[in-house]
Scaffold this motif. Structure first.
Motif, PDB file in Angstrom:
ATOM      1  N   PHE A   1     -10.829  -1.171  -3.768  1.00  0.00           N
ATOM      2  CA  PHE A   1      -9.439  -0.851  -4.082  1.00  0.00           C
ATOM      3  C   PHE A   1      -8.576  -2.085  -4.343  1.00  0.00           C
ATOM      4  O   PHE A   1      -7.497  -1.979  -4.910  1.00  0.00           O
ATOM      5  CB  PHE A   1      -8.817  -0.010  -2.963  1.00  0.00           C
ATOM      6  CG  PHE A   1      -9.472   1.324  -2.787  1.00  0.00           C
ATOM      7  CD1 PHE A   1      -9.398   2.282  -3.773  1.00  0.00           C
ATOM      8  CD2 PHE A   1     -10.179   1.615  -1.629  1.00  0.00           C
ATOM      9  CE1 PHE A   1     -10.006   3.517  -3.628  1.00  0.00           C
ATOM     10  CE2 PHE A   1     -10.793   2.848  -1.464  1.00  0.00           C
ATOM     11  CZ  PHE A   1     -10.704   3.799  -2.470  1.00  0.00           C
ATOM     12  N   VAL A   2      -9.052  -3.246  -3.923  1.00  0.00           N
ATOM     13  CA  VAL A   2      -8.301  -4.487  -4.163  1.00  0.00           C
ATOM     14  C   VAL A   2      -8.150  -4.699  -5.664  1.00  0.00           C
ATOM     15  O   VAL A   2      -7.049  -4.952  -6.174  1.00  0.00           O
ATOM     16  CB  VAL A   2      -8.999  -5.698  -3.502  1.00  0.00           C
ATOM     17  CG1 VAL A   2      -8.308  -6.997  -3.880  1.00  0.00           C
ATOM     18  CG2 VAL A   2      -9.055  -5.532  -1.995  1.00  0.00           C
TER      19      VAL A   2
ATOM     20  N   GLY B   1       4.924  -6.959  -0.864  1.00  0.00           N
ATOM     21  CA  GLY B   1       4.241  -5.708  -0.532  1.00  0.00           C
ATOM     22  C   GLY B   1       2.870  -5.612  -1.169  1.00  0.00           C
ATOM     23  O   GLY B   1       1.897  -5.204  -0.525  1.00  0.00           O
ATOM     24  N   LEU B   2       2.774  -6.005  -2.425  1.00  0.00           N
ATOM     25  CA  LEU B   2       1.485  -5.925  -3.114  1.00  0.00           C
ATOM     26  C   LEU B   2       0.490  -6.914  -2.522  1.00  0.00           C
ATOM     27  O   LEU B   2      -0.684  -6.576  -2.323  1.00  0.00           O
ATOM     28  CB  LEU B   2       1.659  -6.157  -4.622  1.00  0.00           C
ATOM     29  CG  LEU B   2       0.404  -6.010  -5.478  1.00  0.00           C
ATOM     30  CD1 LEU B   2      -0.334  -4.706  -5.202  1.00  0.00           C
ATOM     31  CD2 LEU B   2       0.774  -6.110  -6.955  1.00  0.00           C
ATOM     32  N   CYS B   3       0.940  -8.102  -2.214  1.00  0.00           N
ATOM     33  CA  CYS B   3       0.045  -9.097  -1.612  1.00  0.00           C
ATOM     34  C   CYS B   3      -0.426  -8.653  -0.225  1.00  0.00           C
ATOM     35  O   CYS B   3      -1.611  -8.769   0.098  1.00  0.00           O
ATOM     36  CB  CYS B   3       0.721 -10.457  -1.542  1.00  0.00           C
ATOM     37  SG  CYS B   3       0.933 -11.219  -3.167  1.00  0.00           S
TER      38      CYS B   3
ATOM     39  N   VAL C   1      -4.337  -7.934   0.638  1.00  0.00           N
ATOM     40  CA  VAL C   1      -4.996  -8.709   1.700  1.00  0.00           C
ATOM     41  C   VAL C   1      -5.558  -7.784   2.773  1.00  0.00           C
ATOM     42  O   VAL C   1      -6.685  -7.976   3.249  1.00  0.00           O
ATOM     43  CB  VAL C   1      -4.015  -9.745   2.302  1.00  0.00           C
ATOM     44  CG1 VAL C   1      -4.536 -10.312   3.607  1.00  0.00           C
ATOM     45  CG2 VAL C   1      -3.774 -10.867   1.305  1.00  0.00           C
ATOM     46  N   THR C   2      -4.803  -6.767   3.156  1.00  0.00           N
ATOM     47  CA  THR C   2      -5.302  -5.863   4.197  1.00  0.00           C
ATOM     48  C   THR C   2      -6.455  -5.003   3.682  1.00  0.00           C
ATOM     49  O   THR C   2      -7.372  -4.698   4.445  1.00  0.00           O
ATOM     50  CB  THR C   2      -4.182  -4.976   4.778  1.00  0.00           C
ATOM     51  OG1 THR C   2      -3.510  -4.291   3.725  1.00  0.00           O
ATOM     52  CG2 THR C   2      -3.198  -5.798   5.580  1.00  0.00           C
ATOM     53  N   LEU C   3      -6.428  -4.634   2.407  1.00  0.00           N
ATOM     54  CA  LEU C   3      -7.574  -3.924   1.837  1.00  0.00           C
ATOM     55  C   LEU C   3      -8.822  -4.802   1.868  1.00  0.00           C
ATOM     56  O   LEU C   3      -9.915  -4.344   2.211  1.00  0.00           O
ATOM     57  CB  LEU C   3      -7.280  -3.484   0.400  1.00  0.00           C
ATOM     58  CG  LEU C   3      -6.353  -2.282   0.213  1.00  0.00           C
ATOM     59  CD1 LEU C   3      -5.957  -2.137  -1.246  1.00  0.00           C
ATOM     60  CD2 LEU C   3      -7.038  -1.015   0.701  1.00  0.00           C
TER      61      LEU C   3
ATOM     62  N   GLY D   1      -1.389  -0.806  10.128  1.00  0.00           N
ATOM     63  CA  GLY D   1       0.062  -1.003  10.190  1.00  0.00           C
ATOM     64  C   GLY D   1       0.555  -2.034   9.185  1.00  0.00           C
ATOM     65  O   GLY D   1       1.579  -1.846   8.526  1.00  0.00           O
ATOM     66  N   ILE D   2      -0.194  -3.131   9.050  1.00  0.00           N
ATOM     67  CA  ILE D   2       0.187  -4.159   8.083  1.00  0.00           C
ATOM     68  C   ILE D   2       0.069  -3.609   6.661  1.00  0.00           C
ATOM     69  O   ILE D   2       0.940  -3.849   5.819  1.00  0.00           O
ATOM     70  CB  ILE D   2      -0.674  -5.433   8.275  1.00  0.00           C
ATOM     71  CG1 ILE D   2      -0.374  -6.059   9.639  1.00  0.00           C
ATOM     72  CG2 ILE D   2      -0.411  -6.439   7.159  1.00  0.00           C
ATOM     73  CD1 ILE D   2      -1.363  -7.126  10.068  1.00  0.00           C
ATOM     74  N   ALA D   3      -0.987  -2.850   6.409  1.00  0.00           N
ATOM     75  CA  ALA D   3      -1.132  -2.215   5.090  1.00  0.00           C
ATOM     76  C   ALA D   3       0.023  -1.253   4.836  1.00  0.00           C
ATOM     77  O   ALA D   3       0.550  -1.168   3.722  1.00  0.00           O
ATOM     78  CB  ALA D   3      -2.469  -1.482   4.993  1.00  0.00           C
ATOM     79  N   GLY D   4       0.421  -0.536   5.871  1.00  0.00           N
ATOM     80  CA  GLY D   4       1.551   0.383   5.751  1.00  0.00           C
ATOM     81  C   GLY D   4       2.845  -0.338   5.425  1.00  0.00           C
ATOM     82  O   GLY D   4       3.630   0.118   4.589  1.00  0.00           O
ATOM     83  N   ILE D   5       3.059  -1.476   6.061  1.00  0.00           N
ATOM     84  CA  ILE D   5       4.246  -2.283   5.761  1.00  0.00           C
ATOM     85  C   ILE D   5       4.210  -2.734   4.303  1.00  0.00           C
ATOM     86  O   ILE D   5       5.223  -2.699   3.601  1.00  0.00           O
ATOM     87  CB  ILE D   5       4.354  -3.491   6.720  1.00  0.00           C
ATOM     88  CG1 ILE D   5       4.685  -3.001   8.132  1.00  0.00           C
ATOM     89  CG2 ILE D   5       5.401  -4.492   6.233  1.00  0.00           C
ATOM     90  CD1 ILE D   5       4.548  -4.061   9.215  1.00  0.00           C
ATOM     91  N   GLY D   6       3.027  -3.145   3.835  1.00  0.00           N
ATOM     92  CA  GLY D   6       2.883  -3.531   2.431  1.00  0.00           C
ATOM     93  C   GLY D   6       3.249  -2.392   1.495  1.00  0.00           C
ATOM     94  O   GLY D   6       3.973  -2.580   0.509  1.00  0.00           O
ATOM     95  N   HIS D   7       2.773  -1.193   1.808  1.00  0.00           N
ATOM     96  CA  HIS D   7       3.088  -0.036   0.974  1.00  0.00           C
ATOM     97  C   HIS D   7       4.574   0.317   1.035  1.00  0.00           C
ATOM     98  O   HIS D   7       5.165   0.723   0.029  1.00  0.00           O
ATOM     99  CB  HIS D   7       2.225   1.163   1.372  1.00  0.00           C
ATOM    100  CG  HIS D   7       0.838   1.110   0.825  1.00  0.00           C
ATOM    101  ND1 HIS D   7      -0.180   0.435   1.455  1.00  0.00           N
ATOM    102  CD2 HIS D   7       0.309   1.633  -0.303  1.00  0.00           C
ATOM    103  CE1 HIS D   7      -1.285   0.560   0.743  1.00  0.00           C
ATOM    104  NE2 HIS D   7      -1.017   1.277  -0.336  1.00  0.00           N
ATOM    105  N   ILE D   8       5.168   0.185   2.194  1.00  0.00           N
ATOM    106  CA  ILE D   8       6.607   0.454   2.326  1.00  0.00           C
ATOM    107  C   ILE D   8       7.402  -0.533   1.474  1.00  0.00           C
ATOM    108  O   ILE D   8       8.347  -0.142   0.764  1.00  0.00           O
ATOM    109  CB  ILE D   8       7.042   0.392   3.806  1.00  0.00           C
ATOM    110  CG1 ILE D   8       6.486   1.600   4.566  1.00  0.00           C
ATOM    111  CG2 ILE D   8       8.561   0.321   3.938  1.00  0.00           C
ATOM    112  CD1 ILE D   8       6.589   1.490   6.080  1.00  0.00           C
TER     113      ILE D   8
END
Length: 137
Positions: free
Chosen positions: A39-40, A81-83, A87-89, A112-119
């Motif tokens: 998915f990256v 957010g995209l970075c 990175v979390t993916l 949670g970090i991925a969620g913050i990125g998406h937010i």
């Protein structure tokens, strides 16, 4: 506009690197299952390269876009957010390929970090719509 095209080009290069890493890393580790590493490549191509090519078109056709005070905020939030998301993916994917046992706390932290990125991506998208809607009449 050139900054947007350069940003799109950077994401294209990162997406290609992510795709090559995914293919070679899984092959090297004899991994045949499903992993978040795949998915990256897609996130960086679609949300990064294609996203900023579209932004460049808006910047070209609607001159007020770059002048808007919210544009800089959009640019920072969206890229951050995209970075974070990419990175979390990658982080989660590497853990999956290497079959590293992780605690529930670490797994939740990565999510949670991925969620913050998406937010942040979502906030950036909303800001961009507010900017382009302002004088689209």
């Amino acid at each position: 506009m050139k900054k947007m095209i350069n940003t799109a080009f950077t994401y294209a290069l990162l997406a290609m690197a992510g795709g090559v890493f995914y293919r070679e890393f899984t092959k090297f580790n004899h991994f045949t299952g499903q992993t978040n590493l795949g998915f990256v490549h897609t996130h960086l191509f679609v949300l990064g390269m294609i996203g900023f090519l579209i932004v460049a078109l808006f910047v070209k056709s609607l001159p007020h876009v770059l002048a808007d005070k919210k544009f800089k905020i959009f640019y920072i939030l969206y890229n951050t957010g995209l970075c974070l998301t990419a990175v979390t993916l990658a982080w989660r994917g590497i853990i999956q390929v290497l079959a590293i046992p992780v605690s529930n706390g670490l797994s939740t932290s990565i999510a949670g970090i991925a969620g913050i990125g998406h937010i942040l991506l979502g906030i950036g998208i909303v800001l961009f719509f507010l900017i382009i809607r302002k004088k689209a009449d």
